[in-house]
Design an enzyme around this catalytic site. Structure first.
Site, mmCIF file in Angstrom:
data_model
loop_
_atom_site.group_PDB
_atom_site.id
_atom_site.type_symbol
_atom_site.label_atom_id
_atom_site.label_comp_id
_atom_site.label_asym_id
_atom_site.label_seq_id
_atom_site.Cartn_x
_atom_site.Cartn_y
_atom_site.Cartn_z
ATOM 1 C CE LYS A 124 -4.370 1.103 0.020
ATOM 2 N NZ LYS A 124 -5.490 0.380 -0.616
ATOM 3 C CG ASP A 164 -7.382 3.294 -1.119
ATOM 4 O OD1 ASP A 164 -7.935 2.187 -1.100
ATOM 5 O OD2 ASP A 164 -7.429 4.078 -0.142
HETATM 6 P P1 NDP Z 1 -13.143 7.535 -2.816
HETATM 7 O O1 NDP Z 1 -12.198 8.595 -2.421
HETATM 8 O O2 NDP Z 1 -13.507 7.372 -4.240
HETATM 9 O O3 NDP Z 1 -14.485 7.662 -1.977
HETATM 10 C C1 NDP Z 1 -14.560 7.741 -0.579
HETATM 11 C C2 NDP Z 1 -15.969 8.229 -0.237
HETATM 12 O O4 NDP Z 1 -16.168 8.212 1.162
HETATM 13 C C3 NDP Z 1 -16.198 9.658 -0.682
HETATM 14 O O5 NDP Z 1 -17.540 9.783 -1.074
HETATM 15 C C4 NDP Z 1 -15.936 10.457 0.590
HETATM 16 O O6 NDP Z 1 -16.599 11.700 0.619
HETATM 17 C C5 NDP Z 1 -16.495 9.511 1.623
HETATM 18 N N1 NDP Z 1 -15.922 9.701 2.944
HETATM 19 C C6 NDP Z 1 -14.631 9.918 3.276
HETATM 20 N N2 NDP Z 1 -14.493 9.994 4.608
HETATM 21 C C7 NDP Z 1 -15.722 9.812 5.114
HETATM 22 C C8 NDP Z 1 -16.257 9.777 6.425
HETATM 23 N N3 NDP Z 1 -15.476 9.947 7.482
HETATM 24 N N4 NDP Z 1 -17.583 9.543 6.566
HETATM 25 C C9 NDP Z 1 -18.376 9.352 5.495
HETATM 26 N N5 NDP Z 1 -17.932 9.386 4.235
HETATM 27 C C10 NDP Z 1 -16.631 9.618 4.055
HETATM 28 O O7 NDP Z 1 -12.533 6.171 -2.248
HETATM 29 P P2 NDP Z 1 -12.873 4.689 -2.682
HETATM 30 O O8 NDP Z 1 -14.306 4.550 -2.989
HETATM 31 O O9 NDP Z 1 -11.853 4.261 -3.670
HETATM 32 O O10 NDP Z 1 -12.518 3.912 -1.334
HETATM 33 C C11 NDP Z 1 -13.461 3.762 -0.267
HETATM 34 C C12 NDP Z 1 -13.012 2.633 0.630
HETATM 35 O O11 NDP Z 1 -12.908 1.422 -0.128
HETATM 36 C C13 NDP Z 1 -11.634 2.800 1.281
HETATM 37 O O12 NDP Z 1 -11.659 2.158 2.534
HETATM 38 C C14 NDP Z 1 -10.706 2.056 0.329
HETATM 39 O O13 NDP Z 1 -9.527 1.650 0.951
HETATM 40 C C15 NDP Z 1 -11.600 0.877 -0.023
HETATM 41 N N6 NDP Z 1 -11.255 0.175 -1.259
HETATM 42 C C16 NDP Z 1 -11.200 0.834 -2.465
HETATM 43 C C17 NDP Z 1 -10.928 0.109 -3.604
HETATM 44 C C18 NDP Z 1 -10.976 0.739 -4.953
HETATM 45 O O14 NDP Z 1 -10.900 -0.016 -5.947
HETATM 46 N N7 NDP Z 1 -11.126 2.042 -5.090
HETATM 47 C C19 NDP Z 1 -10.587 -1.323 -3.559
HETATM 48 C C20 NDP Z 1 -10.754 -1.922 -2.249
HETATM 49 C C21 NDP Z 1 -11.041 -1.173 -1.164
HETATM 50 P P3 NDP Z 1 -15.843 13.016 0.096
HETATM 51 O O15 NDP Z 1 -15.428 12.728 -1.318
HETATM 52 O O16 NDP Z 1 -16.865 14.075 0.226
HETATM 53 O O17 NDP Z 1 -14.652 13.172 1.014
#
Ligand code: NDP
Length: 445
Positions: A124, A164
């Site tokens: 990571k 991520d």
């Molecule tokens: P993104 O940055 O695309 O999205 C994250 C989302 O969560 C955004 O909508 C963000 O809002 C919101 N968010 C962030 N912090 C908070 C909080 N404290 N409370 C509520 N909402 C919050 O990230 P991903 O979708 O890529 O990743 C999300 C999760 O999935 C992470 O844990 C990541 O490690 C995991 N993951 C991702 C993968 C991938 O392929 N992308 C693969 C496997 C796991 P805002 O934009 O307004 O900050």
């Protein structure tokens, strides 16, 4: 295994690295029994070897902002374990990024990647850089400066980063461009690439699609399906978006999405038009949660709250770590939730997980549920190596099949005498056994 001694020693060595220690404890608790049944693990000291990363690269990233001011951020790559394949794991750009968070994510990635059935080790990386509010040019300059250091330790057969939080297609493009220039080669060194330059169809939606395919298998163990179910989702990023599309496609009603400031409850449920609108907002770097409630007046915005207070059948936490605590779990259970599948990495606290297991809720951890993202990255690597591009249907079918296989592994190692599947145990044991036996085969290195 003397779990408490191992944890005490680790806490002394890495004080304050709470997320990392939390992730290690969860895995060790699950594998304790199988570890003790196999004395050769202990004689090869597998635990001490697997809980420490192979190496950590820390570097500074200097870049110039639009006003001409020089900015300095920290960059990291944690290469955790490559016993079963090249290091593989995403890059996170977020102000909260620190070594503890990247070590927890890298450690989880070892077992997740092992579950995918593909040959990938765990890693990571990322930076405390905050892409929010930055111009395109600033993001490009930051990514280029970040790659000036990172490129020295990555390569298509060595370490293949992906996206991520805060790292999507745009950032991967800037990172890849700089790598290509420095290395003077076009190789599959990053995944999540654009379709015109080596990317795979389905990769953007793969994590969310995979999460729903996995939850579908969980529900089927109880003779249930997504059809007609109410689903609560947190976040609205890459993962939440794909999950919302697939759950809706399978006949469920997705009633929530969220951001750090609160959540939206839409009693009418999301549909294709609303999802497109959300994507537009996201692409324009705007806050999505409040404008959505203005555009669709039936939807209510709940400031400072989390979606877990809403009555739902299925909960898909897809935002970030530790976003679902004991109180939230109590609310979900009280409101009759039947399935909780983690789209994000470690979104539920240990107390919340304990509660779900106590109430025999179908609960599965991120390392199994969200493995479809890295699995499809693995499929992107295969296509790059073969210099081929598979059609959408083929990638989707392979992804679906991988999620079914991950579910089978969880059931194999997680089912108890009463027939209840502890997916946490199943995922950890299955993931661990493959990596540990590879380490045994390859000697002490
Ligand atoms: P993104 O940055 O695309 O999205 C994250 C989302 O969560 C955004 O909508 C963000 O809002 C919101 N968010 C962030 N912090 C908070 C909080 N404290 N409370 C509520 N909402 C919050 O990230 P991903 O979708 O890529 O990743 C999300 C999760 O999935 C992470 O844990 C990541 O490690 C995991 N993951 C991702 C993968 C991938 O392929 N992308 C693969 C496997 C796991 P805002 O934009 O307004 O900050």
């Amino acid at each position: 295994m003397n779990l408490e001694k191992i944890m005490n020693d680790l806490e002394k060595k890495h004080p304050g690295e709470n997320e990392y220690l939390q992730a290690v404890r969860e895995v060790l608790e699950s594998i304790e029994e199988v570890y003790n049944e196999n004395p050769h693990f202990e004689s090869a000291n597998i635990i001490d070897r697997i809980v420490e990363p192979d190496r950590i690269l820390t570097f500074k990233v200097c870049w110039v902002d639009d006003s001409g001011k020089v900015q300095v951020n920290l960059g990291y790559r944690v290469q955790f374990n490559n016993a079963i394949g090249p290091y593989k794991g995403g890059l996170r750009f977020h102000p909260s990024v620190n070594l503890s968070i990247l070590k927890f994510l890298g450690f989880e990635q070892i077992f997740k990647n092992s579950l995918t059935t593909l040959p990938m080790g765990g890693a990571k990386g990322g930076s405390d850089f905050d892409p929010k509010g930055k111009s395109n040019a600033e993001i490009m300059r930051f990514c280029q400066s970040f790659m000036l250091e990172l490129w020295k330790v990555i390569g298509p057969e060595t370490d293949v980063p992906a996206g991520d939080i805060g790292v999507g297609g745009r950032e991967i493009g800037f990172l890849y461009g700089m790598y290509r220039k420095l290395a003077r080669e076009n190789t599959g060194v990053l995944t999540g690439k654009g379709l015109n330059w080596g990317g795979s169809l389905i990769r953007p939606e793969a994590t969310g699609f995979g999460a729903v395919y996995f939850a579908k298998e969980m529900l089927a163990t109880k003779g249930e399906s997504f059809q007609g179910k109410v689903v609560a989702i947190s976040g609205f990023g890459n993962v939440a978006w794909g999950a919302a599309i697939k759950a809706t496609e399978l006949g469920a009603k997705v009633v929530t999405i969220s951001g750090p400031d609160g959540y939206i409850y839409d009693p009418d449920g999301l549909n294709a038009e609303k999802i497109d609108y959300l994507l537009e907002l996201r692409a324009s770097n705007q806050d999505i949660v409040k404008p959505y409630s203005y555009e669709y007046p039936n939807a209510q915005f709940h400031q400072g709250k989390r979606p877990w207070e809403v009555k739902c059948d299925i909960a898909l936490p897809c935002a970030t770590q530790n976003e679902l605590g004991k109180e939230d779990a109590l609310n979900l259970v009280k409101n009759g939730v039947i399935c909780v599948a983690e789209g994000a990495n470690m979104p539920s606290t240990p107390e919340a997980i304990e509660l779900f297991l106590e109430h025999k809720i179908l609960f599965a951890p991120g390392k199994a549920v969200n493995a479809g993202g890295v699995a499809t990255s693995g499929l992107e690597m295969s296509q790059n190596a073969m210099k081929l591009s598979w059609p959408r249907k083929e990638v989707d079918e392979r992804l679906h099949q991988i999620m079914i296989s991950i579910h089978e592994q969880c059931v194999k190692y997680g089912k108890d005498k009463e027939g209840f599947v502890n997916y946490v145990k199943g995922a950890n044991v299955a993931g661990f056994l493959k990596v540990a036996s590879a380490m045994l085969d390859q000697g002490v290195i």
